[in-house]
Enzyme design. Structure first.
Site, PDB file in Angstrom:
ATOM      1  N   ALA A 142     -58.300 -36.795  19.627  1.00  0.00           N
ATOM      2  CA  ALA A 142     -57.047 -36.879  20.390  1.00  0.00           C
ATOM      3  C   ALA A 142     -55.751 -36.780  19.595  1.00  0.00           C
ATOM      4  O   ALA A 142     -54.727 -36.399  20.155  1.00  0.00           O
ATOM      5  CB  ALA A 142     -57.044 -38.177  21.197  1.00  0.00           C
ATOM      6  N   ALA A 143     -55.753 -37.132  18.307  1.00  0.00           N
ATOM      7  CA  ALA A 143     -54.471 -37.203  17.584  1.00  0.00           C
ATOM      8  C   ALA A 143     -53.913 -35.810  17.258  1.00  0.00           C
ATOM      9  O   ALA A 143     -54.699 -34.902  17.014  1.00  0.00           O
ATOM     10  CB  ALA A 143     -54.655 -38.000  16.295  1.00  0.00           C
TER      11      ALA A 143
ATOM     12  N   CYS B 250     -58.193 -24.248  18.361  1.00  0.00           N
ATOM     13  CA  CYS B 250     -57.065 -23.348  18.079  1.00  0.00           C
ATOM     14  C   CYS B 250     -57.482 -22.396  16.965  1.00  0.00           C
ATOM     15  O   CYS B 250     -56.703 -22.096  16.077  1.00  0.00           O
ATOM     16  CB  CYS B 250     -55.811 -24.136  17.733  1.00  0.00           C
ATOM     17  SG  CYS B 250     -56.015 -25.205  16.330  1.00  0.00           S
TER      18      CYS B 250
ATOM     19  N   ASP C 213     -66.483 -41.589  15.024  1.00  0.00           N
ATOM     20  CA  ASP C 213     -66.878 -40.207  14.766  1.00  0.00           C
ATOM     21  C   ASP C 213     -67.403 -39.636  16.088  1.00  0.00           C
ATOM     22  O   ASP C 213     -68.260 -40.252  16.731  1.00  0.00           O
ATOM     23  CB  ASP C 213     -67.972 -40.179  13.690  1.00  0.00           C
ATOM     24  CG  ASP C 213     -68.243 -38.765  13.218  1.00  0.00           C
ATOM     25  OD1 ASP C 213     -68.405 -37.873  14.082  1.00  0.00           O
ATOM     26  OD2 ASP C 213     -68.279 -38.536  11.999  1.00  0.00           O
TER      27      ASP C 213
ATOM     28  N   ASP D  31     -61.122 -31.210  22.164  1.00  0.00           N
ATOM     29  CA  ASP D  31     -60.222 -30.284  21.471  1.00  0.00           C
ATOM     30  C   ASP D  31     -60.619 -30.407  19.997  1.00  0.00           C
ATOM     31  O   ASP D  31     -60.063 -31.199  19.249  1.00  0.00           O
ATOM     32  CB  ASP D  31     -58.774 -30.734  21.715  1.00  0.00           C
ATOM     33  CG  ASP D  31     -57.766 -29.783  21.125  1.00  0.00           C
ATOM     34  OD1 ASP D  31     -58.000 -28.565  21.175  1.00  0.00           O
ATOM     35  OD2 ASP D  31     -56.743 -30.260  20.598  1.00  0.00           O
TER      36      ASP D  31
ATOM     37  N   LYS E 150     -52.340 -33.428  23.952  1.00  0.00           N
ATOM     38  CA  LYS E 150     -53.151 -33.187  25.158  1.00  0.00           C
ATOM     39  C   LYS E 150     -53.411 -34.484  25.907  1.00  0.00           C
ATOM     40  O   LYS E 150     -53.486 -34.488  27.130  1.00  0.00           O
ATOM     41  CB  LYS E 150     -54.444 -32.469  24.793  1.00  0.00           C
ATOM     42  CG  LYS E 150     -54.150 -31.081  24.280  1.00  0.00           C
ATOM     43  CD  LYS E 150     -55.346 -30.280  23.937  1.00  0.00           C
ATOM     44  CE  LYS E 150     -54.946 -29.100  23.079  1.00  0.00           C
ATOM     45  NZ  LYS E 150     -54.461 -29.462  21.731  1.00  0.00           N
TER      46      LYS E 150
HETATM   47  C1  SAM Z   1     -57.273 -30.042  16.886  1.00  0.00           C
HETATM   48  S1  SAM Z   1     -57.021 -31.656  16.384  1.00  0.00           S
HETATM   49  C2  SAM Z   1     -56.727 -32.500  17.894  1.00  0.00           C
HETATM   50  C3  SAM Z   1     -55.358 -32.292  18.472  1.00  0.00           C
HETATM   51  C4  SAM Z   1     -55.114 -33.138  19.685  1.00  0.00           C
HETATM   52  N1  SAM Z   1     -56.117 -32.935  20.712  1.00  0.00           N
HETATM   53  C5  SAM Z   1     -53.740 -32.906  20.282  1.00  0.00           C
HETATM   54  O1  SAM Z   1     -53.626 -32.195  21.292  1.00  0.00           O
HETATM   55  O2  SAM Z   1     -52.745 -33.453  19.767  1.00  0.00           O
HETATM   56  C6  SAM Z   1     -58.636 -32.181  15.986  1.00  0.00           C
HETATM   57  C7  SAM Z   1     -58.791 -33.650  15.698  1.00  0.00           C
HETATM   58  O3  SAM Z   1     -60.195 -33.896  15.492  1.00  0.00           O
HETATM   59  C8  SAM Z   1     -60.306 -34.976  14.611  1.00  0.00           C
HETATM   60  N2  SAM Z   1     -61.677 -35.025  14.067  1.00  0.00           N
HETATM   61  C9  SAM Z   1     -62.101 -34.670  12.830  1.00  0.00           C
HETATM   62  N3  SAM Z   1     -63.420 -34.931  12.698  1.00  0.00           N
HETATM   63  C10 SAM Z   1     -63.843 -35.444  13.874  1.00  0.00           C
HETATM   64  C11 SAM Z   1     -65.081 -35.954  14.345  1.00  0.00           C
HETATM   65  N4  SAM Z   1     -66.162 -35.956  13.574  1.00  0.00           N
HETATM   66  N5  SAM Z   1     -65.144 -36.447  15.596  1.00  0.00           N
HETATM   67  C12 SAM Z   1     -64.048 -36.446  16.404  1.00  0.00           C
HETATM   68  N6  SAM Z   1     -62.851 -35.979  16.000  1.00  0.00           N
HETATM   69  C13 SAM Z   1     -62.737 -35.489  14.764  1.00  0.00           C
HETATM   70  C14 SAM Z   1     -59.222 -34.686  13.579  1.00  0.00           C
HETATM   71  O4  SAM Z   1     -58.890 -35.846  12.854  1.00  0.00           O
HETATM   72  C15 SAM Z   1     -58.091 -34.158  14.450  1.00  0.00           C
HETATM   73  O5  SAM Z   1     -57.203 -35.202  14.799  1.00  0.00           O
END
Ligand code: SAM
Length: 448
Positions: free
Chosen positions: A117-118, A238, A167, A185, A122
């Protein structure tokens, strides 16, 4: 044309896919994107006049919910009261499509999971499009990025959201068969930024794409297990590679007999690139050289079968200390009292459990004063007796943390500039004391 060179493997892959369009695609990758923002609509506040007053010119993008393209003055966007108080989110228009698709396929009052989410663009759109009527669990495994997520959720009034930090690959251990709607995402190779970001360009190779694809398949399968029958998983990235996009979708379809790909393309967008029309025709691809937005991939998969969940919702009494300030008669929220503060949370899906890092939104301090986040979010409902009108200059001073001398009004709780809620105050002597949470004063450099 840029002097920087893209990796040979990248050029080869996309020249084969795009043919004559390859050069224009490559040139676009090096170009800065036009700024866009999305209005936080559920508040019902008119933010546009204030934005235009600063000399910012913008036009509405047809078909994308509340998204505006900035044609002049983009550098001033962060100075607007609208931006500083969570009225607009500066974002790439493609990012709005996944939450739009998910909410078009899921009841507003549903239970949602945002897997990655970070910093929260979204999730904010999801909370807005559902008008905080449902319940959203927003997950982010990176503790550093979780801070940005929490900040943005508070600023944008996403009080139907709770955050967790796991995770994505193990979410199914905690939430099997739980959610009506899931947004994944996914973390990706970020090819969309390959022209504009040195780290992405230097770090790109085939191996990265393969590693990200494996991670995505594992997170997607875990997310799939979290979906209740009848629910929808929206998958987005993306990046451009088919390994990280159509092939992840194919993996879910092949490994789950209850998975059905929904046609979200409807001939309105570019299609998939694998040659398998069963997938390609139904998914969405946004190409930067065609649409002038960041590149994106989106697919929606539905889980067939009968929903067997038993959902319990508790009943809570209204909280008159909060309601004294507002002309609001909805009862879709509950108030939790903590140590000197109260929080607002949604009433529905109260049974959902988790080690929440943050849940709901801070509403009042010491059961007396509204927080600024509450004023921004519920400003449209604040009773006139508690409001004080201020000038643009006073609003700018307020947002910097200063008190407003000579403005005291008995019982004042919130200041407004031209109908926009600016923040919470208290009359002390002849001044309006600034009650803007320090969190918002010092957190301004946080990623958005
Ligand atoms: C494309 S960004 C998300 C952007 C966010 N949805 C937004 O709209 O602001 C992908 C995110 O996936 C996280 N991520 C990395 N490894 C992950 C994992 N194993 N499980 C879930 N999320 C993960 C990253 O830290 C990152 O914040």
């Amino acid at each position: 044309m840029s002097n920087l060179r893209l990796p040979e493997g990248f050029k080869k892959t996309y020249s084969e896919i795009l043919g004559n369009d390859y050069q224009i695609f490559e040139d676009t990758l090096f170009k800065d994107r036009v700024k866009h923002f999305r209005i936080n609509q559920h508040r019902g506040i008119e933010y546009l006049p204030e934005i235009e007053e600063l000399g910012i010119k913008c036009e509405h993008l047809h078909g994308l919910s509340a998204v505006y393209k900035v044609t002049e003055g983009a550098e001033k966007l962060t100075e607007t009261i609208a931006f500083q108080t969570g009225g607009i989110y500066i974002m790439n228009p493609s990012s709005v499509i996944p939450p739009m698709i998910l909410t078009s396929l899921t009841d507003q009052t549903g239970l949602f999971l945002d897997v990655s989410a970070a910093p929260g663009g979204k999730t904010v759109a999801l909370a807005d499009l559902t008008e905080n009527k449902g319940r959203i669990i927003a997950n982010e495994p990176s503790k550093k990025r979780l801070k940005s997520l929490n900040y943005n959720l508070e600023k944008y009034g996403c009080w139907s959201t709770a955050t967790i930090s796991l995770d994505g690959r193990i979410l199914d251990r905690h939430y099997e068969n739980t959610f009506d709607g899931i947004l994944l995402d996914a973390p990706c190779s970020n090819e969309n930024k390959i022209g504009r970001n040195d780290t992405v360009r230097n770090g790109w190779d085939d191996d990265l794409v393969q590693r990200m694809a494996k991670l995505q398949r594992e997170i997607a399968q875990s997310a799939w297990e979290c979906l209740a029958a009848g629910g929808t998983l929206v998958y987005s990235t993306c990046t451009f590679s088919k390994e990280e996009n159509e092939f992840v979708v194919r993996f879910i379809l092949e490994n789950n007999s209850d998975a059905e790909l929904i046609d979200i393309n409807k001939d309105a967008y570019s299609k998939g690139i694998t040659g398998d029309t069963n997938i390609d025709d139904k998914v969405i691809r946004v190409w930067p050289h065609i649409q002038d937005f960041d590149g994106f991939f989106i697919a929606a998969i539905q889980k067939t079968g009968k929903d067997s969940r038993k959902i319990k919702n508790k009943k809570f009494k209204p909280y008159d200390k909060f309601e004294k300030f507002l002309n609001i008669h909805e009862n879709n929220y509950r108030i939790c009292k903590g140590d000197g503060t109260s929080f607002i949370e949604p009433l529905l899906h109260d049974g959902i459990k988790g080690r929440f890092d943050k849940s709901g939104m801070q509403l009042m301090k010491h059961e007396k004063d509204l927080t600024s986040a509450a004023v921004w979010e519920f400003g449209n409902f604040i009773k006139d007796d508690f409001k004080v009108a201020i000038t643009r200059e006073e609003a700018d001073r307020y947002m910097k943390g200063f008190d407003l001398p000579g403005k005291a009004v008995n019982g004042a709780a919130a200041v407004f500039y031209e109908g926009i809620p600016v923040g919470s105050v208290k009359s002390v002597g002849s001044s309006l004391k600034n009650k803007l949470d320090r969190y918002f004063l010092y957190g301004k450099n946080i990623e958005y």
